[in-house]
Write a protein that holds these residues in place. Structure first.
Motif, PDB file in Angstrom:
ATOM      1  N   PHE A 129       0.747  -1.206  -0.141  1.00  0.00           N
ATOM      2  CA  PHE A 129       0.216  -0.014  -0.041  1.00  0.00           C
ATOM      3  C   PHE A 129       0.911   1.288  -0.202  1.00  0.00           C
ATOM      4  O   PHE A 129       1.192   1.787   0.941  1.00  0.00           O
ATOM      5  N   PRO A 130       1.563   1.704  -1.158  1.00  0.00           N
ATOM      6  CA  PRO A 130       2.208   2.904  -1.040  1.00  0.00           C
ATOM      7  C   PRO A 130       1.576   4.166  -0.567  1.00  0.00           C
ATOM      8  O   PRO A 130       2.236   5.038  -0.102  1.00  0.00           O
ATOM      9  N   ASN A 131       0.103   4.253  -0.683  1.00  0.00           N
ATOM     10  CA  ASN A 131      -0.780   5.250  -0.592  1.00  0.00           C
ATOM     11  C   ASN A 131      -1.139   4.846   1.156  1.00  0.00           C
ATOM     12  O   ASN A 131      -2.208   4.270   1.094  1.00  0.00           O
ATOM     13  N   LYS A 132      -0.503   5.524   2.179  1.00  0.00           N
ATOM     14  CA  LYS A 132      -0.825   5.090   3.605  1.00  0.00           C
ATOM     15  C   LYS A 132      -2.245   5.826   3.937  1.00  0.00           C
ATOM     16  O   LYS A 132      -2.774   5.328   4.921  1.00  0.00           O
ATOM     17  N   ALA A 133      -2.704   6.729   3.270  1.00  0.00           N
ATOM     18  CA  ALA A 133      -4.267   7.324   3.357  1.00  0.00           C
ATOM     19  C   ALA A 133      -5.172   6.537   2.696  1.00  0.00           C
ATOM     20  O   ALA A 133      -6.217   6.773   2.836  1.00  0.00           O
ATOM     21  N   ASP A 134      -4.772   5.417   1.969  1.00  0.00           N
ATOM     22  CA  ASP A 134      -5.846   4.418   1.432  1.00  0.00           C
ATOM     23  C   ASP A 134      -6.581   3.652   2.575  1.00  0.00           C
ATOM     24  O   ASP A 134      -5.888   2.969   3.378  1.00  0.00           O
ATOM     25  N   PRO A 135      -7.736   3.755   2.696  1.00  0.00           N
ATOM     26  CA  PRO A 135      -8.543   3.313   3.520  1.00  0.00           C
ATOM     27  C   PRO A 135      -8.479   1.948   3.665  1.00  0.00           C
ATOM     28  O   PRO A 135      -8.448   1.043   4.685  1.00  0.00           O
ATOM     29  N   ASN A 136      -8.092   1.147   2.476  1.00  0.00           N
ATOM     30  CA  ASN A 136      -7.926  -0.331   2.420  1.00  0.00           C
ATOM     31  C   ASN A 136      -6.904  -0.688   3.242  1.00  0.00           C
ATOM     32  O   ASN A 136      -6.490  -1.795   3.724  1.00  0.00           O
ATOM     33  N   TYR A 137      -5.848   0.304   3.470  1.00  0.00           N
ATOM     34  CA  TYR A 137      -4.732   0.078   4.145  1.00  0.00           C
ATOM     35  C   TYR A 137      -5.046  -0.403   5.712  1.00  0.00           C
ATOM     36  O   TYR A 137      -4.413  -1.220   6.291  1.00  0.00           O
ATOM     37  N   ARG A 138      -5.873   0.731   5.969  1.00  0.00           N
ATOM     38  CA  ARG A 138      -6.444   0.439   7.600  1.00  0.00           C
ATOM     39  C   ARG A 138      -7.131  -0.613   7.782  1.00  0.00           C
ATOM     40  O   ARG A 138      -6.797  -1.463   8.839  1.00  0.00           O
ATOM     41  N   PHE A 139      -7.924  -1.060   6.725  1.00  0.00           N
ATOM     42  CA  PHE A 139      -8.743  -2.532   6.782  1.00  0.00           C
ATOM     43  C   PHE A 139      -7.617  -3.698   6.942  1.00  0.00           C
ATOM     44  O   PHE A 139      -7.880  -4.399   7.603  1.00  0.00           O
ATOM     45  N   THR A 192      -2.119   5.176  11.333  1.00  0.00           N
ATOM     46  CA  THR A 192      -2.910   5.178  10.291  1.00  0.00           C
ATOM     47  C   THR A 192      -4.222   5.744  10.531  1.00  0.00           C
ATOM     48  O   THR A 192      -4.882   6.504   9.809  1.00  0.00           O
ATOM     49  N   VAL A 193      -4.868   5.524  11.639  1.00  0.00           N
ATOM     50  CA  VAL A 193      -6.034   6.036  12.254  1.00  0.00           C
ATOM     51  C   VAL A 193      -5.805   7.723  12.443  1.00  0.00           C
ATOM     52  O   VAL A 193      -6.924   8.564  12.206  1.00  0.00           O
ATOM     53  N   GLU A 194      -4.798   7.998  12.959  1.00  0.00           N
ATOM     54  CA  GLU A 194      -4.343   9.375  13.575  1.00  0.00           C
ATOM     55  C   GLU A 194      -4.385  10.152  12.014  1.00  0.00           C
ATOM     56  O   GLU A 194      -4.889  11.125  11.678  1.00  0.00           O
ATOM     57  N   LEU A 195      -3.813   9.448  11.091  1.00  0.00           N
ATOM     58  CA  LEU A 195      -3.700  10.028   9.622  1.00  0.00           C
ATOM     59  C   LEU A 195      -5.136  10.246   8.923  1.00  0.00           C
ATOM     60  O   LEU A 195      -5.434  11.235   8.462  1.00  0.00           O
ATOM     61  N   LEU A 196      -6.117   9.596   9.315  1.00  0.00           N
ATOM     62  CA  LEU A 196      -7.319   9.276   8.565  1.00  0.00           C
ATOM     63  C   LEU A 196      -8.440  10.067   9.494  1.00  0.00           C
ATOM     64  O   LEU A 196      -9.341  10.696   8.827  1.00  0.00           O
ATOM     65  N   SER A 197      -8.378   9.935  10.634  1.00  0.00           N
ATOM     66  CA  SER A 197      -9.375  10.291  11.472  1.00  0.00           C
ATOM     67  C   SER A 197      -9.170  11.337  12.571  1.00  0.00           C
ATOM     68  O   SER A 197     -10.041  11.745  13.343  1.00  0.00           O
ATOM     69  N   GLY A 198      -7.737  11.362  12.872  1.00  0.00           N
ATOM     70  CA  GLY A 198      -7.377  12.448  13.931  1.00  0.00           C
ATOM     71  C   GLY A 198      -6.867  11.874  15.146  1.00  0.00           C
ATOM     72  O   GLY A 198      -6.748  10.619  15.450  1.00  0.00           O
ATOM     73  N   ASN A 199      -6.352  12.854  15.876  1.00  0.00           N
ATOM     74  CA  ASN A 199      -5.593  12.592  17.315  1.00  0.00           C
ATOM     75  C   ASN A 199      -6.390  11.424  18.242  1.00  0.00           C
ATOM     76  O   ASN A 199      -6.004  10.623  18.844  1.00  0.00           O
TER      77      ASN A 199
END
Length: 387
Positions: free
Chosen positions: A259-269, A290-297
């Motif tokens: 997953f080169p793009n760490k903001a990809d939701p699939n990476y979180r899954f 990854t959660v911090e990147l996508l949803s915040g601290n």
């Protein structure tokens, strides 16, 4: 007078014979008594954990003037285990030339001699003996296994594959794991030569040989990643995490590359699935980031706190300090970061992998344990400062 002396001659002869026989018996009895004393003294040393002295006494017991086949065999093996390989070779070579030995005894002597040569590093001489013994049905399995150890030491994995396949009926499933590793080693050599297609075939064969091979799947995943086949690689990584629940830290390294793009939701899954399968602390830390990147601290801290309730780990605590520092004032932030740096320094000093069979530890992963030489035995360390 002369007649009397003539009559006494037979008496003197009988007396001389009797005394000589008694003297010989006395010497034999004295020798047996000394052997028994050495044997008992050896056991006494062994019971008192004085192994070196015990071995000395056992050698003295076995090294008699007229040793049996069994005692000679044991004597040679003791020499080899003690590191006196030259003496072991001398004993077993002499045994192999005894004229009155049965065929089975001679074969056993040659097997032990081949073990001596392996210990001494005379691999070509061991190979010559073992190739002959492998043609004898009753010695085939043992000889073939020793041949595999010779080729492993020589790193001639193509020959090892040939032996494993040729004597598969005798070896059975006991070498499936090793055979898989031999194909992986051949694949590694092919990759270095730029022959990726042939390497892929070898890795697929490795999986076919040993269905639970972690290494073969991960190295095949590496090839797929290089060809941008991220779906194929991720499928293999999931298989590994299912096969070995202790593989989370190893799988995470490959998963990041899928997953080169760490903001990809699939990476979180994918991370959530990996954490569920392996309970890996490093996978948990990566998921929190990854959660911090996508949803915040706040969401990241909530996710991390849920992990700390089920797993006590220094890596998780270090990540918690990092998250808290993002919201602290400058003075508190400096103190938090100082504590975190000390904690990270302590974590970095620890070895990451351990072999549960022999206890060998290392910061890097070896597919063949340098200590006990087992394949795929090393695992990520567990516990407070592990994974």
């Amino acid at each position: 007078m002369f007649e009397l002396l003539f009559l006494l001659l037979p008496v003197a002869a009988i007396y001389g014979y009797y005394m000589g026989k008694n003297s010989l018996n006395s010497k034999r009895q004295e020798s047996k008594t000394q052997q028994s004393a050495n044997y008992l003294k050896g056991f006494d040393y062994l019971l008192n954990n004085k192994q070196e002295k015990a071995v000395d006494k056992f050698i003295a017991f076995l090294n008699s003037k007229d040793p049996s086949f069994e005692s000679s065999l044991a004597l040679g093996n003791l020499f080899r285990q003690r590191g006196e390989v030259d003496k072991a070779i001398a004993v077993h070579e002499k045994m192999a030339t005894f004229e009155d030995l049965e065929d089975a005894e001679r074969e056993i002597s040659q097997l032990e001699l081949s073990r001596d040569f392996i210990s001494a590093g005379f691999l070509d001489r061991a190979e010559m003996i073992l190739l002959q013994l492998a043609e004898i049905p009753r010695q085939r399995e043992t000889a073939a296994k020793l041949l595999l150890s010779v080729y492993e030491k020589e790193q001639d994995f193509k020959k090892a594959i040939d032996v494993a396949n040729e004597y598969s009926d005798s070896l059975g499933n006991s070498v499936d794991k090793s055979l898989s590793q031999y194909h992986c080693e051949v694949a590694k050599s092919l990759i270095m030569q730029g022959m990726k297609d042939q390497a892929e075939d070898e890795l697929k064969e490795a999986v076919s040989c040993y269905d639970k091979s972690v290494r073969a799947r991960l190295e095949l995943a590496d090839l797929y990643i290089r060809n941008s086949d991220f779906n194929g690689a991720y499928k293999l990584i999931k298989e590994v995490s299912s096969i070995n629940p202790d593989s989370g830290m190893i799988c995470l390294e490959k998963l990041k590359n899928c997953f080169p793009n760490k903001a990809d939701p699939n990476y979180r899954f994918a991370l959530e699935d990996l954490v569920h399968r392996t309970n890996s602390a490093e996978a948990m830390v990566e998921l929190v980031r990854t959660v911090e990147l996508l949803s915040g601290n706040d969401d990241a801290q909530a996710q991390l706190m849920s992990f700390t309730k089920i797993k006590s780990n220094l890596k998780l605590f270090s990540e918690l300090l990092d998250l808290r520092s993002h919201k602290a004032d400058s003075v508190a932030n400096e103190s938090i970061l100082q504590i975190k740096s000390l904690l990270d320094a302590e974590i970095s000093l620890n070895n990451k992998y351990v072999c549960p069979h022999c206890g060998f530890e290392s910061k890097i992963l070896f597919w063949n344990c340098p200590s006990c030489r087992r394949w795929e035995s090393m695992k990520p360390k567990k516990g407070l400062d592990g994974d």
